[in-house]
Write a protein that holds these residues in place. Structure first.
Motif, PDB file in Angstrom:
ATOM      1  N   PHE A   8      -1.953  16.767   7.085  1.00  0.00           N
ATOM      2  CA  PHE A   8      -0.802  16.886   6.201  1.00  0.00           C
ATOM      3  C   PHE A   8      -1.146  16.290   4.851  1.00  0.00           C
ATOM      4  O   PHE A   8      -1.944  15.373   4.748  1.00  0.00           O
ATOM      5  N   TYR A   9      -0.538  16.871   3.850  1.00  0.00           N
ATOM      6  CA  TYR A   9      -0.895  16.477   2.502  1.00  0.00           C
ATOM      7  C   TYR A   9      -0.193  15.179   2.132  1.00  0.00           C
ATOM      8  O   TYR A   9       0.990  15.033   2.331  1.00  0.00           O
ATOM      9  N   THR A  10      -0.918  14.260   1.599  1.00  0.00           N
ATOM     10  CA  THR A  10      -0.285  13.021   1.198  1.00  0.00           C
ATOM     11  C   THR A  10      -0.696  12.633  -0.212  1.00  0.00           C
ATOM     12  O   THR A  10       0.132  12.203  -0.998  1.00  0.00           O
ATOM     13  N   GLY A  11      -1.967  12.806  -0.528  1.00  0.00           N
ATOM     14  CA  GLY A  11      -2.445  12.292  -1.793  1.00  0.00           C
ATOM     15  C   GLY A  11      -2.447  10.772  -1.790  1.00  0.00           C
ATOM     16  O   GLY A  11      -2.525  10.126  -2.805  1.00  0.00           O
ATOM     17  N   GLN A  12      -2.310  10.206  -0.596  1.00  0.00           N
ATOM     18  CA  GLN A  12      -2.162   8.764  -0.446  1.00  0.00           C
ATOM     19  C   GLN A  12      -3.062   8.273   0.677  1.00  0.00           C
ATOM     20  O   GLN A  12      -3.418   9.023   1.568  1.00  0.00           O
ATOM     21  N   THR A  13      -3.356   7.005   0.646  1.00  0.00           N
ATOM     22  CA  THR A  13      -4.001   6.398   1.811  1.00  0.00           C
ATOM     23  C   THR A  13      -2.903   6.004   2.772  1.00  0.00           C
ATOM     24  O   THR A  13      -1.730   5.953   2.401  1.00  0.00           O
ATOM     25  N   SER A  14      -3.264   5.683   3.998  1.00  0.00           N
ATOM     26  CA  SER A  14      -2.247   5.265   4.960  1.00  0.00           C
ATOM     27  C   SER A  14      -1.622   3.942   4.545  1.00  0.00           C
ATOM     28  O   SER A  14      -0.487   3.653   4.873  1.00  0.00           O
ATOM     29  N   GLY A  15      -2.377   3.146   3.777  1.00  0.00           N
ATOM     30  CA  GLY A  15      -1.833   1.878   3.266  1.00  0.00           C
ATOM     31  C   GLY A  15      -0.625   2.091   2.373  1.00  0.00           C
ATOM     32  O   GLY A  15       0.373   1.398   2.488  1.00  0.00           O
ATOM     33  N   ILE A  17       1.306   4.794   2.413  1.00  0.00           N
ATOM     34  CA  ILE A  17       2.387   5.349   3.250  1.00  0.00           C
ATOM     35  C   ILE A  17       3.186   4.198   3.850  1.00  0.00           C
ATOM     36  O   ILE A  17       4.407   4.145   3.790  1.00  0.00           O
ATOM     37  N   LEU A  18       2.448   3.257   4.416  1.00  0.00           N
ATOM     38  CA  LEU A  18       3.030   2.096   5.064  1.00  0.00           C
ATOM     39  C   LEU A  18       3.904   1.331   4.082  1.00  0.00           C
ATOM     40  O   LEU A  18       5.061   1.031   4.341  1.00  0.00           O
ATOM     41  N   SER A  19       3.317   1.056   2.943  1.00  0.00           N
ATOM     42  CA  SER A  19       3.994   0.291   1.916  1.00  0.00           C
ATOM     43  C   SER A  19       5.270   0.991   1.438  1.00  0.00           C
ATOM     44  O   SER A  19       6.308   0.365   1.256  1.00  0.00           O
ATOM     45  N   GLU A  21       7.051   3.259   3.150  1.00  0.00           N
ATOM     46  CA  GLU A  21       8.035   3.271   4.239  1.00  0.00           C
ATOM     47  C   GLU A  21       8.787   1.947   4.287  1.00  0.00           C
ATOM     48  O   GLU A  21       9.989   1.910   4.512  1.00  0.00           O
TER      49      GLU A  21
END
Lengths: 161, 161
Positions: A8-15, A17-19, A21
């Motif tokens: 899935f497209y995010t353009g972000q790191t999971s870090g 995403i977490l932050s 959320e």
């Protein structure tokens, strides 16, 4: 870009995403009801109120119902082992007093409140609403509420993607 | 699958990423040092110890240094407003006692401890290590530690991808 199965497209790191959320969690979703007391009530009455309501902090309000102070279990324990009579000491003598009180608004993020509690080394802050002459107390945010927010993150309740 | 720029493979929703990141946080990374007291010490001494060490709970150990009980600010406040002399009441009369004590291990997840604190309605648990005849107390996990773990999630410190 057309999403593919398994990506899935995010353009972000999971870090991030977490932050992000975490920053979405608002005080209004996690706050508790405030328990208030009058500044002229005795320290003894404050202790009883804490046990009856099962809270660790009470918010002290003036005769207009506006925030005047905060009193904690720690403040009361300090007074209780002193030489004063708990029935004779009024709450407004031992409370932390405005304007030296940390507080938050119900639209603040839970994260900001968590940082505030850690930085100020306190267990609770009142959730307030500004009035002409002061702050009305509309809620309570404690480390218990933060702990519940932490648990909610893992259960996916806050997943708004 | 070959990853593309701007995409990353997860096979997961962001909810599960969040949940898995949270479950990675271990007690050993967030625990504080425990403060212990002897069961024969007075309630007054326990209050002083709490103020000196600035903690809300003390762990009571027996003469072998093994966990015997837990005493909280709330337990002491209840005693302080009672009719008993705080200098005469020993800690082991007012403490919560083994085996009715919640505890954790340092390899447990912070999340499990958060759920434990909420469920049992307590502020702190001892981090223990099993010995032949009981538990040695090696740490302390409180709602403050959970609050710090919550903050650390947002700062990306725990991002181990």
């Amino acid at each position: 870009a057309r999403p593919r199965v398994g990506y899935f497209y995010t353009g972000q790191t999971s870090g991030t995403i977490l932050s992000e959320e975490i920053k979405k969690l608002k005080v209004k979703e996690f706050q508790s009801l405030p328990v208030v007391i009058s500044g002229s009530a005795s320290a003894y009455k404050a202790v009883c109120e804490m046990f009856v309501e099962d809270v660790g902090s009470l918010f002290v309000v003036d005769d207009k119902g506006l925030l005047a102070g905060v009193i904690s279990r720690k403040d009361l324990l300090r007074t209780a082992i002193g030489s004063q009579d708990m029935n004779q000491v009024p709450v407004n003598v031992i409370m932390s007093r405005m304007p030296n009180i940390a507080y938050c608004k119900n639209n603040d993020s839970v994260l900001d409140v968590a940082v505030l509690l850690i930085t100020k080394e306190i267990d609770a802050v009142p959730v307030v609403q500004a009035k002409d002459t002061g702050f009305e107390v509309i809620g309570r945010m404690t480390k218990t509420n933060i702990t519940k927010a932490f648990v909610s993150l893992s259960s996916g309740e806050s997943n708004k993607f």
